[in-house]
Design a protein around this motif. Structure first.
Motif, PDB file in Angstrom:
ATOM      1  N   ALA A 211       3.471  14.737   4.742  1.00 54.59           N
ATOM      2  CA  ALA A 211       2.848  14.797   3.298  1.00 54.59           C
ATOM      3  C   ALA A 211       3.964  14.812   2.177  1.00 54.59           C
ATOM      4  O   ALA A 211       4.456  15.849   1.644  1.00 54.59           O
ATOM      5  N   ARG A 212       3.483  14.673   0.943  1.00 57.71           N
ATOM      6  CA  ARG A 212       3.745  15.075  -0.031  1.00 57.71           C
ATOM      7  C   ARG A 212       2.553  15.757  -1.243  1.00 57.71           C
ATOM      8  O   ARG A 212       2.798  16.307  -2.154  1.00 57.71           O
ATOM      9  N   TRP A 213       1.399  15.334  -0.548  1.00 62.33           N
ATOM     10  CA  TRP A 213       0.177  15.876  -1.259  1.00 62.33           C
ATOM     11  C   TRP A 213      -0.600  16.056  -0.916  1.00 62.33           C
ATOM     12  O   TRP A 213      -0.403  16.145   0.718  1.00 62.33           O
ATOM     13  N   ALA A 214      -1.651  16.799  -0.878  1.00 65.77           N
ATOM     14  CA  ALA A 214      -2.341  17.125  -0.388  1.00 65.77           C
ATOM     15  C   ALA A 214      -4.088  17.162  -0.463  1.00 65.77           C
ATOM     16  O   ALA A 214      -4.042  17.183  -1.720  1.00 65.77           O
ATOM     17  N   VAL A 215      -4.969  17.087  -0.131  1.00 62.94           N
ATOM     18  CA  VAL A 215      -5.910  17.219  -0.020  1.00 62.94           C
ATOM     19  C   VAL A 215      -6.156  18.671  -0.185  1.00 62.94           C
ATOM     20  O   VAL A 215      -6.704  19.433   0.903  1.00 62.94           O
ATOM     21  N   ALA A 216      -6.731  19.864  -1.092  1.00 65.16           N
ATOM     22  CA  ALA A 216      -6.570  21.136  -0.689  1.00 65.16           C
ATOM     23  C   ALA A 216      -8.168  21.779  -1.342  1.00 65.16           C
ATOM     24  O   ALA A 216      -8.158  21.796  -1.908  1.00 65.16           O
ATOM     25  N   PHE A 217      -8.506  22.131  -0.199  1.00 63.23           N
ATOM     26  CA  PHE A 217      -9.908  23.230  -0.829  1.00 63.23           C
ATOM     27  C   PHE A 217      -9.949  24.612  -0.994  1.00 63.23           C
ATOM     28  O   PHE A 217      -9.284  25.225  -0.228  1.00 63.23           O
ATOM     29  N   ALA A 218     -10.451  24.861  -1.702  1.00 65.35           N
ATOM     30  CA  ALA A 218     -10.388  26.677  -2.848  1.00 65.35           C
ATOM     31  C   ALA A 218     -11.574  26.465  -3.496  1.00 65.35           C
ATOM     32  O   ALA A 218     -12.308  26.105  -3.656  1.00 65.35           O
ATOM     33  N   GLN A 219     -11.945  27.850  -4.072  1.00 68.42           N
ATOM     34  CA  GLN A 219     -13.037  28.876  -4.328  1.00 68.42           C
ATOM     35  C   GLN A 219     -12.866  28.851  -5.035  1.00 68.42           C
ATOM     36  O   GLN A 219     -11.711  28.711  -5.657  1.00 68.42           O
ATOM     37  N   LEU A 220     -13.324  28.066  -6.174  1.00 62.78           N
ATOM     38  CA  LEU A 220     -13.229  27.810  -7.682  1.00 62.78           C
ATOM     39  C   LEU A 220     -13.649  28.929  -8.414  1.00 62.78           C
ATOM     40  O   LEU A 220     -15.099  29.138  -8.713  1.00 62.78           O
ATOM     41  N   TYR A 221     -12.989  29.725  -9.684  1.00 66.38           N
ATOM     42  CA  TYR A 221     -13.945  30.674 -10.178  1.00 66.38           C
ATOM     43  C   TYR A 221     -13.582  29.881 -11.661  1.00 66.38           C
ATOM     44  O   TYR A 221     -12.607  29.570 -11.791  1.00 66.38           O
ATOM     45  N   MET A 222     -14.277  30.086 -12.625  1.00 66.51           N
ATOM     46  CA  MET A 222     -14.509  30.205 -13.971  1.00 66.51           C
ATOM     47  C   MET A 222     -13.783  31.012 -15.106  1.00 66.51           C
ATOM     48  O   MET A 222     -14.332  32.146 -14.854  1.00 66.51           O
ATOM     49  N   PRO A 223     -13.647  31.073 -16.168  1.00 64.88           N
ATOM     50  CA  PRO A 223     -12.971  32.351 -16.714  1.00 64.88           C
ATOM     51  C   PRO A 223     -14.159  33.464 -16.820  1.00 64.88           C
ATOM     52  O   PRO A 223     -14.945  32.738 -17.049  1.00 64.88           O
ATOM     53  N   GLY A 224     -14.159  34.657 -16.952  1.00 67.68           N
ATOM     54  CA  GLY A 224     -14.958  35.816 -17.074  1.00 67.68           C
ATOM     55  C   GLY A 224     -15.686  35.480 -16.134  1.00 67.68           C
ATOM     56  O   GLY A 224     -16.633  36.596 -16.154  1.00 67.68           O
ATOM     57  N   GLU A 225     -15.780  34.144 -15.042  1.00 65.65           N
ATOM     58  CA  GLU A 225     -16.726  34.895 -13.825  1.00 65.65           C
ATOM     59  C   GLU A 225     -15.974  35.492 -12.126  1.00 65.65           C
ATOM     60  O   GLU A 225     -14.704  34.781 -11.760  1.00 65.65           O
ATOM     61  N   ALA A 226     -17.446  36.131 -11.795  1.00 67.28           N
ATOM     62  CA  ALA A 226     -16.800  36.905 -11.265  1.00 67.28           C
ATOM     63  C   ALA A 226     -17.340  36.520  -9.684  1.00 67.28           C
ATOM     64  O   ALA A 226     -16.680  36.397  -8.217  1.00 67.28           O
ATOM     65  N   ALA A 227     -17.564  35.316  -9.954  1.00 65.13           N
ATOM     66  CA  ALA A 227     -18.513  35.246  -8.528  1.00 65.13           C
ATOM     67  C   ALA A 227     -17.726  33.617  -8.494  1.00 65.13           C
ATOM     68  O   ALA A 227     -17.832  32.814  -8.711  1.00 65.13           O
ATOM     69  N   ARG A 229     -17.124  29.596  -7.603  1.00 66.86           N
ATOM     70  CA  ARG A 229     -18.290  28.902  -7.889  1.00 66.86           C
ATOM     71  C   ARG A 229     -18.999  27.699  -6.507  1.00 66.86           C
ATOM     72  O   ARG A 229     -19.282  26.669  -6.274  1.00 66.86           O
ATOM     73  N   GLY A 230     -18.243  27.716  -4.950  1.00 68.08           N
ATOM     74  CA  GLY A 230     -17.846  27.513  -4.391  1.00 68.08           C
ATOM     75  C   GLY A 230     -16.677  26.388  -3.869  1.00 68.08           C
ATOM     76  O   GLY A 230     -15.857  26.479  -4.803  1.00 68.08           O
ATOM     77  N   VAL A 231     -16.749  26.386  -2.871  1.00 70.41           N
ATOM     78  CA  VAL A 231     -15.343  25.350  -2.191  1.00 70.41           C
ATOM     79  C   VAL A 231     -15.792  23.801  -2.599  1.00 70.41           C
ATOM     80  O   VAL A 231     -16.771  23.034  -2.847  1.00 70.41           O
ATOM     81  N   HIS A 232     -14.862  23.795  -3.003  1.00 69.14           N
ATOM     82  CA  HIS A 232     -13.835  22.479  -4.245  1.00 69.14           C
ATOM     83  C   HIS A 232     -13.099  22.565  -3.535  1.00 69.14           C
ATOM     84  O   HIS A 232     -11.804  22.654  -2.916  1.00 69.14           O
ATOM     85  N   ALA A 233     -12.878  20.797  -3.653  1.00 70.75           N
ATOM     86  CA  ALA A 233     -11.245  19.642  -3.418  1.00 70.75           C
ATOM     87  C   ALA A 233     -10.369  19.227  -4.374  1.00 70.75           C
ATOM     88  O   ALA A 233     -10.570  19.272  -5.292  1.00 70.75           O
TER      89      ALA A 233
END
Length: 657
Positions: A211-227, A229-233
């Motif tokens: 593979a040269r690319w991946a669909v990677a799943f991660a927890q999304l954090y927006m600036p200044g937020e500790a929690a 936003r959930g799993v995003h791709a």
């Protein structure tokens, strides 16, 4: 006369009173008409016959596709890559993931994967990861603009990808992945990071070298937020086109596996790897140029549900490959049993063919019947996918079918291996090697036991809705609205449906009441209440899934009182009805015979259990004269069989040393 009655609300339901013994006047067929083998083979294939023939033509005509058991991991990977390249060179992947008609493209891709899996499960899985998981995620989770930008490269193999979901510390619980994606407003990028070694992406097919690319799943954090936003791709570049690692990416090989070594499973660590904002797959959630996050789902959990919907179709593909592997094993074992002899009544009489022993027939023929039923139900499900099937029903079917069918395939391959004796243990005779490769199917894209818990949770939710509406159930639980009729004749699919419904009418309300009682205890949580009854939940899922399979088969084939034509598949030719009715009945009775829960809850009487057991022997005897035709119905060309499917003595002669 005693009959099953509708269960009462949330009350604890006792074991059902045993019905009178079912009528036995409908005996198994004594004589089965000649089998229309070409029609049966088309029925088993289901769709895209020309594509399947084209794949077989490539495989039959190229030395690259010859079987070479016992290769090293490196050689097997290289051979798998070469096979994939030849299929691509033949233009077979055109109009698949990038097709204007998405349903037609998926059906074509399914046909390629299923046909390739008959020869090489590594080839099938490698292609499935790239096209169905990587490409399928872009199609399902990306915007139309993202799909238009990337899917042509996926189809043309210029954008080779993998699916990076599973982590070392989080397999089945994908909602809990730890990989972080933090939005950097100043750089207008997401920064992906692996915070601990437990968070490394693990078992990622294609990541080790391809593979040269991946669909990677991660927890999304927006600036200044500790929690989170959930799993995003995210679409993440992990290698340059020349294979060099990109900054912020570390890759490692998972090494040798029990089987499936043609797939280059790898591990991925992200070290503050920058990902462009436009590489967030943004159909349901997005960050705009001003750094504002919006999401169409009402909660992170709801977003996770739609994000994981891409896996449902993948599970159906795994189930289909499992059924295909069972077909190969059965075709080999049946043909061997029609040649191999052992023991004789007297020293002067010929030894007896293996398939003339009742126990040998009992080992193989019910499993062949179940394989035909599973293939038919899968073809029906694929025809309804995305059309007449809701997302909820599709999820339940994909979880249940994948579990039941892959377990069936693994058990069938083990029985077929043993039925071929020592010859079945030779690598060149395929069955044992193929079983080792397929073994992973019981745990990848969802551990089967965990997936069945998903089936039960859906059943419980439907049962609760019916209770709240005054005892009016719908869908697959509609049968709870009515008292069951008198038992049908035992040697029938209708008897199995009747028995399974009796079991579900007891097991499901009993489980609901038990969970409710546990949840009412001080300090209890819904998680703890359900977990305390996991064993009972598994019994519910097994019964419910077997009902779904059997009803789908009856509806799709017009057999067993199931109507004609069913959900989206073509009406079967009349010439196939006797065969499908006989095999469907054999499968149905085998399901009843194998499930001790039916006796435990009183859905089956001991006398009827004994009659079911005996009826299976009668059906196996009726099918014995058609064994060679049944082997052909498995739709496996000669070049994909094994030496023991032919003249094993000639194959092992001194002349061939």
């Amino acid at each position: 006369m005693v009959s099953a009655t509708r269960p009462a609300g949330a009350a604890t339901v006792p074991a059902l009173p045993l019905p009178p013994c079912a009528a036995t006047t409908s005996a198994p067929l004594a004589i089965l008409p000649p089998i229309d083998v070409p029609a049966a083979q088309r029925h088993m294939e289901g769709h895209d016959h020309a594509t399947r023939a084209a794949v077989l033509a490539v495989m039959a005509g190229s030395p690259t596709f010859r079987l070479h058991p016992g290769e090293s991991k490196e050689v097997e990977r290289a051979r798998t890559a070469a096979r994939w390249a030849e299929l691509a060179g033949a233009g077979l992947f055109v109009d698949t993931v990038a097709a204007a008609d998405a349903a037609a493209g998926r059906a074509k891709l399914d046909a390629i994967h299923e046909t390739a899996s008959l020869l090489d499960y590594s080839l099938c899985i490698g292609m499935s990861v790239h096209f169905s998981l990587f490409g399928g995620s872009i199609a399902a989770l990306g915007t139309p603009a993202q799909a238009a930008a990337w899917l042509p490269g996926v189809e043309a193999l210029t954008m080779r990808g993998c699916f990076a979901l599973t982590e070392l510390g989080h397999g089945s619980n994908a909602r809990g992945v730890e990989t972080e994606a933090r939005y950097d407003a100043a750089a207008d990028t997401f920064v992906l990071h692996t915070p601990t070694d437990a968070a490394q992406k693990y078992w990622i097919g294609g990541a080790a070298t391809t593979a040269r690319w991946a669909v990677a799943f991660a927890q999304l954090y927006m600036p200044g937020e500790a929690a989170s936003r959930g799993v995003h791709a995210f679409i993440v570049r992990i290698r340059e086109d020349d294979g060099a690692l990109v900054p912020g990416i570390l890759l490692a090989d998972c090494g040798y596996k029990v089987g499936l070594n043609g797939v280059d499973n790898g591990r991925i660590w992200f070290s503050h790897a920058p990902v462009p904002r436009g590489h967030l797959l943004a159909r349901y959630a997005r960050v705009d140029a001003a750094g504002v996050y919006t999401c169409d789902a009402p909660s992170p959990d709801a977003l996770f549900g739609v994000t994981m919907s891409a896996l449902s179709g993948g599970r159906i593909g795994i189930a289909a490959s499992g059924v295909g592997q069972a077909r190969v094993a059965l075709a080999i074992a049946l043909r061997y049993a029609l040649r191999r002899r052992a023991f004789a009544a007297t020293p002067t009489t010929p030894e007896t063919l293996l398939l003339d022993y009742p126990m040998h027939r009992r080992r193989l023929l019910p499993r062949l019947a179940s394989t035909v039923v599973h293939q038919t139900a899968l073809n029906d499900l694929k025809a309804r996918w995305g059309r007449a099937l809701s997302a909820k029903d599709g999820h339940v079917a994909s979880c249940g079918f994948k579990s039941i069918m892959t377990w069936h395939a693994l058990e069938t391959m083990q029985v077929a291996r043993e039925a071929c004796g020592g010859q079945g243990y030779k690598s060149e005779n395929r069955i044992g090697v193929s079983r080792a490769a397929l073994d992973i199917s019981a745990t990848f894209e969802g551990d089967n036991t965990v997936l069945l818990q998903q089936v039960t949770k859906s059943c419980l939710a439907s049962y609760a809705r019916g209770g709240k509406s005054g005892g009016r159930w719908s869908g697959a639980l509609e049968h709870l609205n009515h008292p069951l009729p008198l038992p049908p004749p035992i040697a029938s699919m209708a008897f199995a449906v009747y028995t399974l419904r009796r079991a579900e009418a007891t097991l499901l309300p009993r489980l609901a009441a038990a969970i409710a009682a546990s949840a009412a205890e001080p300090g209890a949580t819904p998680f703890a209440a359900f977990t305390a009854h996991q064993v009972a939940a598994d019994a519910v899922a097994q019964v419910h899934t077997q009902l779904l399979l059997l009803v789908a088969f009856m509806s799709a084939t017009g057999t067993g009182g199931g109507g004609g034509g069913g959900g989206g598949t073509a009406r079967v030719p009349r010439s196939l009805r006797p065969l499908l009715d006989t095999l469907g009945t054999l499968h149905a009775l085998a399901v009843v015979d194998d499930n001790a829960a039916l006796l435990r809850v009183g859905a089956l009487s001991p006398a009827d259990a004994a009659a079911v057991h005996d009826a299976i022997d009668g059906l196996c005897t009726a099918l014995r004269p058609h064994a060679a035709e049944l082997a052909a119905v498995m739709t496996v060309p000669d070049f994909l069989l094994a030496p023991i499917a032919f003249d094993v003595v000639a194959h092992n002669s001194r002349a061939r040393l």
